[in-house]
Write a protein that holds these residues in place. Structure first.
Motif, PDB file in Angstrom:
ATOM      1  N   THR A 168      42.157  86.201  53.971  1.00  0.00           N
ATOM      2  CA  THR A 168      43.580  86.176  54.292  1.00  0.00           C
ATOM      3  C   THR A 168      44.403  86.478  53.041  1.00  0.00           C
ATOM      4  N   SER A 315      52.988  82.808  54.078  1.00  0.00           N
ATOM      5  CA  SER A 315      52.655  84.195  54.389  1.00  0.00           C
ATOM      6  C   SER A 315      52.954  85.064  53.166  1.00  0.00           C
ATOM      7  N   SER A 319      52.606  92.775  52.713  1.00  0.00           N
ATOM      8  CA  SER A 319      51.641  92.831  53.821  1.00  0.00           C
ATOM      9  C   SER A 319      50.446  93.701  53.456  1.00  0.00           C
TER      10      SER A 319
END
Length: 319
Positions: A168, A315, A319
């Motif tokens: 991740t 997060s 990305s």
């Protein structure tokens, strides 16, 4: 050290101790690789086998939780060790006493020490969980059974729920009251903290984003690869954090591995250094370190320590 030592806290000569040593000092003895090694402190010498100094059969060990055994009898002693989370124990030395005057016969005195040398010297830091001293020379089978009980106990770092799952991508936000808009970030090879938000540049967002990898030095911990500089990892050198390319060495693998735990201030996660187990990733004056809770370095200050070593896992900005 942990084990059998002098009763008067003095150096009473060769053979007056028989204690487990675990570390990477090479002054007296060492084994293969860069360490750390399980060795025996027999007073006036750390021994990794029958010879003074180097013994190739004593391996470097990087388990997050370690079972270490040193046992001795008349002109016989052994070093054994293994992963305290899984598997058995291996024998790294089993044979006669060192070929140096004063170690056969031994002159053990029976005091118990933990974290110091037999002469009360203090030269290292570490984390000790439990231990036992026995009378006599336990069999390998007995020690194997003890190891089975240890692994069944399920030692773990308490990382459940930290959100640091290999594969991740994350950003790590500071939780100290002064700095909750700052993220763990790199500026070139320097690791620091920086204010990052929706209006930040794509480069800055990438500099504050990390891909979680299975620990290079231990599969039960993690490493952090830069999101925008492939192949470069967060690692420490002289307690300072840097972003550097993985050179494939054992030292790099250990320096670049961190074991997640529940945040020490109750928020997020804290990241314990694999090879300096009393040190955690900390921001201090906006620079990244691995820091102890109190010490001679300014970045080891006990002030706000628990906050400075606790990071909210969020997060990734990139990305």
């Amino acid at each position: 050290d942990y084990g059998n030592a002098e009763r008067n806290s003095r150096d009473n000569g060769n053979g007056t101790m028989e204690a487990i040593y675990f570390g990477n000092i090479k002054v007296w003895g060492y084994g293969a690789g860069n360490g750390p090694w399980i060795m025996a402190d027999l007073e006036n010498g750390l021994f990794s086998g029958v010879n003074q100094r180097y013994n190739a059969n004593d391996p470097s060990i990087s388990h997050r939780f370690l079972t270490a055994i040193v046992k001795g009898g008349p002109n016989r002693w052994a070093i054994r060790g293994g992963n305290a989370q899984s598997g058995g124990v291996s024998t790294f030395y089993d044979g006669v006493r060192p070929n140096v005057a004063g170690y056969n016969p031994m002159k053990k005195e029976g005091a118990i020490i933990l974290g110091i040398g037999g002469d009360n010297s203090v030269g290292a830091r570490g984390t000790f969980y439990e231990g036992v001293m026995t009378s006599g020379y336990p069999s390998d089978a007995t020690e194997n059974a003890v190891q089975a009980n240890i692994t069944a106990a399920g030692y773990a770092t308490g990382s459940t729920g930290t959100g640091l799952t290999p594969g991740t991508s994350v950003s790590l936000r500071a939780t100290t009251a002064c700095c909750t808009d700052r993220y763990l970030h790199h500026t070139g090879s320097t690791v620091d903290t920086a204010v990052v938000g929706s209006g930040s540049s794509a480069t800055e967002k990438g500099n504050a984003s990390w891909t979680v990898r299975t620990g290079l030095g231990s599969g039960s911990c993690v490493s952090f690869e830069s999101k925008n500089v492939a192949g470069q990892y967060l690692r420490h050198q002289n307690y300072r954090l840097y972003l550097q390319a993985n050179d494939g060495s054992s030292l790099f693998a250990q320096d670049a591995t961190f074991c997640p735990e529940a945040g020490r201030n109750g928020q997020g996660a804290s990241l314990r250094s694999l090879n300096f187990s009393d040190r955690y990733v900390r921001h201090y004056d906006n620079i990244g370190y691995i820091a102890a809770n109190g010490g001679s370095n300014t970045f080891d200050s006990a002030t706000a320590y628990s906050d400075d070593v606790s990071w909210l896992v969020s997060s990734p900005w990139a990305s």
